[in-house]
Design a protein around this motif. Structure first.
Motif, PDB file in Angstrom:
ATOM      1  N   VAL A   1       0.841  -1.203   0.000  1.00  0.00           N
ATOM      2  CA  VAL A   1       0.000   0.000   0.000  1.00  0.00           C
ATOM      3  C   VAL A   1       0.878   1.256   0.000  1.00  0.00           C
ATOM      4  O   VAL A   1       0.622   2.215  -0.740  1.00  0.00           O
ATOM      5  CB  VAL A   1      -0.957  -0.003   1.203  1.00  0.00           C
ATOM      6  CG1 VAL A   1      -1.630   1.357   1.369  1.00  0.00           C
ATOM      7  CG2 VAL A   1      -2.003  -1.098   1.058  1.00  0.00           C
ATOM      8  N   GLU A   2       1.923   1.238   0.816  1.00  0.00           N
ATOM      9  CA  GLU A   2       2.834   2.379   0.886  1.00  0.00           C
ATOM     10  C   GLU A   2       3.512   2.629  -0.466  1.00  0.00           C
ATOM     11  O   GLU A   2       3.616   3.774  -0.927  1.00  0.00           O
ATOM     12  CB  GLU A   2       3.895   2.120   1.956  1.00  0.00           C
ATOM     13  CG  GLU A   2       4.931   3.231   2.096  1.00  0.00           C
ATOM     14  CD  GLU A   2       6.074   2.831   3.017  1.00  0.00           C
ATOM     15  OE1 GLU A   2       7.050   3.592   3.101  1.00  0.00           O
ATOM     16  OE2 GLU A   2       5.993   1.750   3.640  1.00  0.00           O
ATOM     17  N   LEU A   3       3.942   1.553  -1.112  1.00  0.00           N
ATOM     18  CA  LEU A   3       4.620   1.692  -2.405  1.00  0.00           C
ATOM     19  C   LEU A   3       3.666   2.195  -3.483  1.00  0.00           C
ATOM     20  O   LEU A   3       4.023   3.071  -4.284  1.00  0.00           O
ATOM     21  CB  LEU A   3       5.208   0.345  -2.827  1.00  0.00           C
ATOM     22  CG  LEU A   3       6.455  -0.124  -2.074  1.00  0.00           C
ATOM     23  CD1 LEU A   3       6.701  -1.601  -2.324  1.00  0.00           C
ATOM     24  CD2 LEU A   3       7.665   0.708  -2.501  1.00  0.00           C
ATOM     25  N   LEU A   4       2.449   1.641  -3.517  1.00  0.00           N
ATOM     26  CA  LEU A   4       1.482   2.076  -4.520  1.00  0.00           C
ATOM     27  C   LEU A   4       1.123   3.550  -4.340  1.00  0.00           C
ATOM     28  O   LEU A   4       0.974   4.290  -5.314  1.00  0.00           O
ATOM     29  CB  LEU A   4       0.216   1.214  -4.452  1.00  0.00           C
ATOM     30  CG  LEU A   4       0.374  -0.249  -4.855  1.00  0.00           C
ATOM     31  CD1 LEU A   4      -0.951  -0.987  -4.721  1.00  0.00           C
ATOM     32  CD2 LEU A   4       0.908  -0.383  -6.280  1.00  0.00           C
ATOM     33  N   ARG A   5       1.009   3.969  -3.084  1.00  0.00           N
ATOM     34  CA  ARG A   5       0.722   5.382  -2.829  1.00  0.00           C
ATOM     35  C   ARG A   5       1.904   6.257  -3.271  1.00  0.00           C
ATOM     36  O   ARG A   5       1.709   7.333  -3.848  1.00  0.00           O
ATOM     37  CB  ARG A   5       0.430   5.597  -1.344  1.00  0.00           C
ATOM     38  CG  ARG A   5       0.038   7.044  -0.999  1.00  0.00           C
ATOM     39  CD  ARG A   5      -0.386   7.193   0.437  1.00  0.00           C
ATOM     40  NE  ARG A   5      -1.691   6.571   0.680  1.00  0.00           N
ATOM     41  CZ  ARG A   5      -1.886   5.510   1.430  1.00  0.00           C
ATOM     42  NH1 ARG A   5      -0.871   4.920   2.039  1.00  0.00           N
ATOM     43  NH2 ARG A   5      -3.099   5.016   1.612  1.00  0.00           N
ATOM     44  N   LYS A   6       3.110   5.763  -3.039  1.00  0.00           N
ATOM     45  CA  LYS A   6       4.310   6.524  -3.388  1.00  0.00           C
ATOM     46  C   LYS A   6       4.439   6.722  -4.895  1.00  0.00           C
ATOM     47  O   LYS A   6       4.916   7.755  -5.362  1.00  0.00           O
ATOM     48  CB  LYS A   6       5.561   5.829  -2.844  1.00  0.00           C
ATOM     49  CG  LYS A   6       6.827   6.678  -2.873  1.00  0.00           C
ATOM     50  CD  LYS A   6       7.972   5.961  -2.216  1.00  0.00           C
ATOM     51  CE  LYS A   6       7.783   5.888  -0.707  1.00  0.00           C
ATOM     52  NZ  LYS A   6       7.898   7.232  -0.069  1.00  0.00           N
ATOM     53  N   VAL A   7       3.999   5.719  -5.681  1.00  0.00           N
ATOM     54  CA  VAL A   7       4.104   5.846  -7.136  1.00  0.00           C
ATOM     55  C   VAL A   7       2.855   6.476  -7.760  1.00  0.00           C
ATOM     56  O   VAL A   7       2.722   6.507  -8.983  1.00  0.00           O
ATOM     57  CB  VAL A   7       4.384   4.488  -7.805  1.00  0.00           C
ATOM     58  CG1 VAL A   7       5.704   3.920  -7.324  1.00  0.00           C
ATOM     59  CG2 VAL A   7       3.247   3.493  -7.580  1.00  0.00           C
ATOM     60  N   GLY A   8       1.958   6.967  -6.931  1.00  0.00           N
ATOM     61  CA  GLY A   8       0.847   7.760  -7.444  1.00  0.00           C
ATOM     62  C   GLY A   8      -0.405   7.001  -7.790  1.00  0.00           C
ATOM     63  O   GLY A   8      -1.249   7.499  -8.548  1.00  0.00           O
ATOM     64  N   ILE A   9      -0.597   5.786  -7.247  1.00  0.00           N
ATOM     65  CA  ILE A   9      -1.849   5.049  -7.442  1.00  0.00           C
ATOM     66  C   ILE A   9      -2.866   5.566  -6.426  1.00  0.00           C
ATOM     67  O   ILE A   9      -2.650   5.471  -5.216  1.00  0.00           O
ATOM     68  CB  ILE A   9      -1.655   3.533  -7.257  1.00  0.00           C
ATOM     69  CG1 ILE A   9      -0.676   2.978  -8.285  1.00  0.00           C
ATOM     70  CG2 ILE A   9      -2.996   2.800  -7.340  1.00  0.00           C
ATOM     71  CD1 ILE A   9      -1.181   2.946  -9.689  1.00  0.00           C
ATOM     72  N   ARG A  10      -3.965   6.113  -6.917  1.00  0.00           N
ATOM     73  CA  ARG A  10      -4.970   6.667  -6.011  1.00  0.00           C
ATOM     74  C   ARG A  10      -5.716   5.553  -5.281  1.00  0.00           C
ATOM     75  O   ARG A  10      -6.017   4.517  -5.871  1.00  0.00           O
ATOM     76  CB  ARG A  10      -5.971   7.518  -6.803  1.00  0.00           C
ATOM     77  CG  ARG A  10      -5.338   8.751  -7.427  1.00  0.00           C
ATOM     78  CD  ARG A  10      -6.367   9.516  -8.240  1.00  0.00           C
ATOM     79  NE  ARG A  10      -5.779  10.666  -8.901  1.00  0.00           N
ATOM     80  CZ  ARG A  10      -6.426  11.443  -9.754  1.00  0.00           C
ATOM     81  NH1 ARG A  10      -7.689  11.183 -10.044  1.00  0.00           N
ATOM     82  NH2 ARG A  10      -5.821  12.464 -10.325  1.00  0.00           N
ATOM     83  N   ASP A  11      -6.028   5.815  -4.027  1.00  0.00           N
ATOM     84  CA  ASP A  11      -6.761   4.861  -3.197  1.00  0.00           C
ATOM     85  C   ASP A  11      -6.178   3.454  -3.334  1.00  0.00           C
ATOM     86  O   ASP A  11      -6.855   2.521  -3.771  1.00  0.00           O
ATOM     87  CB  ASP A  11      -8.243   4.860  -3.594  1.00  0.00           C
ATOM     88  CG  ASP A  11      -9.118   4.125  -2.579  1.00  0.00           C
ATOM     89  OD1 ASP A  11      -8.621   3.874  -1.462  1.00  0.00           O
ATOM     90  OD2 ASP A  11     -10.263   3.793  -2.929  1.00  0.00           O
ATOM     91  N   PRO A  12      -4.913   3.268  -2.965  1.00  0.00           N
ATOM     92  CA  PRO A  12      -4.229   1.994  -3.228  1.00  0.00           C
ATOM     93  C   PRO A  12      -4.871   0.796  -2.549  1.00  0.00           C
ATOM     94  O   PRO A  12      -4.813  -0.322  -3.073  1.00  0.00           O
ATOM     95  CB  PRO A  12      -2.807   2.243  -2.705  1.00  0.00           C
ATOM     96  CG  PRO A  12      -2.931   3.377  -1.742  1.00  0.00           C
ATOM     97  CD  PRO A  12      -4.032   4.232  -2.274  1.00  0.00           C
ATOM     98  N   GLU A  13      -5.501   0.992  -1.388  1.00  0.00           N
ATOM     99  CA  GLU A  13      -6.130  -0.142  -0.701  1.00  0.00           C
ATOM    100  C   GLU A  13      -7.187  -0.809  -1.587  1.00  0.00           C
ATOM    101  O   GLU A  13      -7.360  -2.028  -1.550  1.00  0.00           O
ATOM    102  CB  GLU A  13      -6.779   0.317   0.615  1.00  0.00           C
ATOM    103  CG  GLU A  13      -5.792   0.746   1.696  1.00  0.00           C
ATOM    104  CD  GLU A  13      -5.395   2.214   1.583  1.00  0.00           C
ATOM    105  OE1 GLU A  13      -4.682   2.706   2.473  1.00  0.00           O
ATOM    106  OE2 GLU A  13      -5.810   2.858   0.584  1.00  0.00           O
ATOM    107  N   SER A  14      -7.874  -0.001  -2.396  1.00  0.00           N
ATOM    108  CA  SER A  14      -8.949  -0.553  -3.230  1.00  0.00           C
ATOM    109  C   SER A  14      -8.419  -1.221  -4.497  1.00  0.00           C
ATOM    110  O   SER A  14      -9.181  -1.881  -5.217  1.00  0.00           O
ATOM    111  CB  SER A  14      -9.924   0.563  -3.633  1.00  0.00           C
ATOM    112  OG  SER A  14      -9.292   1.487  -4.500  1.00  0.00           O
ATOM    113  N   ARG A  15      -7.109  -1.071  -4.782  1.00  0.00           N
ATOM    114  CA  ARG A  15      -6.561  -1.651  -6.011  1.00  0.00           C
ATOM    115  C   ARG A  15      -5.763  -2.922  -5.758  1.00  0.00           C
ATOM    116  O   ARG A  15      -5.269  -3.550  -6.703  1.00  0.00           O
ATOM    117  CB  ARG A  15      -5.645  -0.642  -6.737  1.00  0.00           C
ATOM    118  CG  ARG A  15      -6.228   0.735  -6.963  1.00  0.00           C
ATOM    119  CD  ARG A  15      -7.635   0.723  -7.549  1.00  0.00           C
ATOM    120  NE  ARG A  15      -7.744   0.146  -8.862  1.00  0.00           N
ATOM    121  CZ  ARG A  15      -7.764   0.853 -10.000  1.00  0.00           C
ATOM    122  NH1 ARG A  15      -7.661   2.159  -9.960  1.00  0.00           N
ATOM    123  NH2 ARG A  15      -7.891   0.247 -11.157  1.00  0.00           N
TER     124      ARG A  15
END
Length: 559
Positions: free
Chosen positions: A152-166
Motif C-alpha cells: 500500500v505504501e509503495l502504490l501510494r508513493k508511485v501515485g496510485i490513487r486509493d491503493p487499498e482498493s486496487r
C-alpha cells in the motif's frame, strides 16, 4: 599527473565524474547461437554508472542496448546467449561469473528493472498485491500483514490513487499508466541501488509519459538511486540523463556529458539521431479540395449489460457526437489520450464497427450500407495499424500479404498482373521488389511498417486511416515513414485520418487537428492554430507534455 594518469587512477579507485562507481562494464560481448551460427550482438563495450547518476544507453532497435542492460541481471535466454568476453563489476563483484544463487540475491533487491510493456511484464493471473508483495517476501521474508502494509505504501508513493482498493485488481483492470506505476513499485520495493529502465514510457500517452518521468526523477532523488535508462527517445534522454552512451551495431560510437552530446555531437551517427526527429509543419490543406469523408454528430455507444436478463443499464460513450470533414490530399490528425475514442472513431468511419449518425464518403451516404454493399468501397478505404509485426501474418510471404486484397477485391487480375502490382507497390514504399518472397520476421520494424503501407496502397485507395503508425518505431525510422507518407499523398492525392499521441509527428504531417477526450471533441482547428495558440486547457496540457516538459537532470522536479 597527466589527464590519462588521472583517468586510470579514478577507474582504479572507482570514481566517475566525482561520483563513486556503482557498476562498471568492461569489454562486454554478447553472442547468440542459432544452430551452428553464432552472432555477436554486443562487441566489447565499456560503460559505467556512478552512484546517484542517470546514464542513458541510446540507439535504434538492434543496436544492442537492451541486450547489454539485460546482461547486467543475467536475464538473457541462456544457453542460447553467451558472454564470450568482458566483465560486469557491481561493487567489485563480477556478475557474469556469479552463480544463479548469487544473482537471486541481487535481482529485485540490489538491482531492479522496469520493462517497456507492463501488460506483458505483469502476470495476468495474479493480483497487484501478490505481484508487488512477492518481491518483498522473497528478499525480506515479511509476513502477510507487513507485506500488505508495504505494498500500500509503495502504490501510494508511485501515485496510485486509493491503493487499498486496487490491491485485488488484476493488470487488465488498470490503465497503461497505472500498470507502469505498478512496475515501478515492484522495482522499488526493496530500495535497490541501481534501477534499469528499459524504454519505460514508449507505449504511453504524452501526458502519462510526463507523469512517469516526473515520478522517476522524484523517486531517484528520494532514494538516491542510480539509473540506467535504455531508450531511443532522445527527448527523454535530454530531460533525464547526466551522461549518454550512443550505440550502433553492438558498439558504442560516442559517449559523454548529456548536454555536450546534444550541443555538439561528434559522431555522424549521433548527429543523424538528433537530426532525425520529425520537424516542420504541414502546409494548410486546400479549402476547395473535394471532401472524401464527412460526418456530423457521430456516436458509438457500447451498452453496459447487467443482471440475470442482461438488461442495458448504461452506455460507454466511446464516441459521443463527433463531427469532422476530410478533404482530398489532406491529413486530419486525431489526438488525445488512450481511451479518448480516437481509434473507435476511425473504425466507425471505415464502417468496421456500428455507429449512429451520417457518414458520407465521396458524396455518398454509407452509414446504412451492409457488408455486401460496402465491399466495392473497401478498395478505396484502407487502414494501417500501429504494430506492423502484429498486423502481418508470420505464415505468409510479403507477396501473399500484399496481394491478398487484390485477390478479393480485384479478381479480374491474373497472377502475373498481381505479382507486378506487388513489385511496384514495394518499390513505391522504398523496399527491394525482389524481397517479395521473404517473410515479415526477416525485416526490421520500419521495413515491416512499409510493407503494411504497401498492403494498403496496392489497392489504390483514396482514404487511409493511419492508427498510430509510427509509435512503435525508432525516431529516425519515424521520420522516414513520415516522409514516405507525404510522398505517397502528394503523388496520389490521398486523404489521411492520422491517429496518434505523438504530437511531434502530428505537427509534421497534419493539416488539421481535432483533440478528443472521453469521446468528445474538445478543440478543433488547423494544425497551425492548435499548436501555436491552443484554446482549451486539455490541449495546452497535451502540448506542454510533448514539447515543454523539462526534468532537471539530477532528479529534481518537472516544470
Amino acid at each position: 599527473m597527466t589527464k590519462a594518469e588521472a583517468t586510470t587512477l579514478s577507474k582504479k579507485v572507482g570514481v566517475s565524474g566525482g561520483r563513486e562507481t556503482l557498476i562498471d562494464v568492461r569489454g562486454l560481448k554478447v553472442a547468440f547461437r542459432s544452430g551452428q551460427t553464432e552472432t555477436l550482438a554486443v562487441k566489447g563495450i565499456d560503460f559505467h554508472v556512478g552512484k546517484g547518476e542517470t546514464v542513458a544507453l541510446v540507439g535504434e532497435s538492434g543496436s544492442g542496448k537492451s541486450v547489454s542492460a539485460l546482461s547486467i541481471m543475467k536475464l538473457l535466454p541462456y544457453p542460447a546467449a553467451s558472454h564470450p568476453g568482458g566483465e560486469i563489476l557491481f561493487e567489485g563483484q563480477d556478475l557474469i561469473k556469479a552463480t544463479e544463487r548469487e544473482m537471486q540475491a541481487v535481482r529485485g533487491n540490489r538491482i531492479s528493472i522496469i520493462f517497456q510493456e507492463p501488460m506483458t511484464s505483469l502476470n495476468p493471473l495474479h493480483t497487484i498485491e501478490k505481484q508487488v508483495g512477492e518481491v518483498l517476501k522473497v528478499h525480506r521474508g515479511l509476513d502477510d500483514g507487513a507485506v500488505r502494509s508495504r505494498v500500500v505504501e509503495l502504490l501510494r508513493k508511485v501515485g496510485i490513487r486509493d491503493p487499498e482498493s486496487r490491491l485485488a485488481d488484476y493488470p487488465h483492470q488498470l490503465s497503461g499508466g497505472q500498470r507502469q506505476r505498478v512496475m515501478i513499485a515492484m522495482a522499488l520495493a526493496n530500495e535497490p541501488d541501481l534501477l534499469i529502465a528499459d524504454e519505460p514510457t514508449t507505449a504511453l500517452d504524452v501526458t502519462i509519459q510526463a507523469q512517469i518521468l516526473e515520478l522517476l526523477a522524484d523517486l531517484k532523488k528520494e532514494f538516491g538511486l542510480s539509473m540506467l535508462l535504455i531508450t531511443h527517445d532522445l527527448g527523454i534522454v535530454r530531460r533525464m540523463a547526466d551522461r549518454v552512451y550512443v550505440m550502433r551495431y553492438g558498439e558504442i560510437v560516442e559517449d559523454g556529458d548529456a548536454e555536450a552530446i546534444f550541443a555538439a555531437p561528434q559522431n555522424p551517427y549521433t548527429k543523424h539521431l538528433i537530426e532525425s526527429e520529425p520537424k516542420g509543419q504541414a502546409a494548410p490543406g486546400a479549402p476547395d479540395a473535394p471532401v472524401i469523408v464527412e460526418t456530423d454528430n457521430l456516436k458509438v455507444w457500447f451498452p453496459i449489460k447487467r443482471g440475470f436478463l442482461r438488461r442495458t443499464v448504461d452506455h460507454i460513450k466511446a464516441v459521443d457526437g463527433v463531427s469532422l470533414k476530410l478533404r482530398e490530399g489532406g491529413t486530419l490528425g486525431v489526438v488525445g489520450e488512450s481511451g479518448s475514442g480516437k481509434t473507435t472513431l476511425g473504425l466507425a468511419l471505415l464502417r468496421l464497427i456500428s455507429s449512429e449518425g451520417p457518414i458520407v464518403y465521396s458524396g455518398r451516404r454509407i452509414d446504412g450500407l451492409n457488408s455486401k454493399d460496402m465491399r466495392p468501397l473497401r478498395k478505396e478505404m484502407q487502414i494501417v495499424f500501429q504494430d506492423p509485426y502484429g498486423s502481418l501474418s508470420p505464415r505468409l510471404s510479403v507477396s501473399q500479404i500484399i496481394e491478398e486484397g487484390l485477390q478479393i477485391l480485384s479478381p479480374e487480375l491474373t497472377y502475373d498482373q498481381r505479382r507486378e502490382r506487388v513489385r511496384h507497390s514495394l518499390q513505391e514504399v522504398g523496399l527491394d521488389p525482389d524481397s517479395l518472397d521473404r517473410y515479415p520476421h526477416e525485416f526490421s520494424g520500419g521495413q515491416r511498417q512499409r510493407i503494411a503501407i504497401a498492403r494498403a496502397t496496392v489497392l489504390e485507395p483514396k482514404f487511409i486511416m493511419l492508427d498510430e503508425p509510427t509509435s512503435a518505431l525508432d525516431q529516425s525510422v519515424q521520420a522516414q515513414i513520415v516522409d514516405l507518407l507525404r510522398d505517397l499523398q502528394k503523388k496520389r492525392g490521398l486523404g489521411y485520418l492520422f491517429i496518434s499521441h505523438d504530437l511531434k509527428v502530428v505537427r509534421a504531417l497534419c493539416n488539421d487537428v481535432i483533440v478528443m477526450r472521453n469521446g468528445k471533441v474538445v478543440e478543433t482547428g488547423t494544425a497551425e492554430e492548435i499548436f501555436a495558440a491552443p484554446r482549451e486547457d486539455y490541449t495546452k496540457a497535451l502540448l506542454a507534455a510533448a514539447f515543454d516538459l523539462k526534468v532537471v537532470n539530477r532528479g529534481a522536479t518537472a516544470v
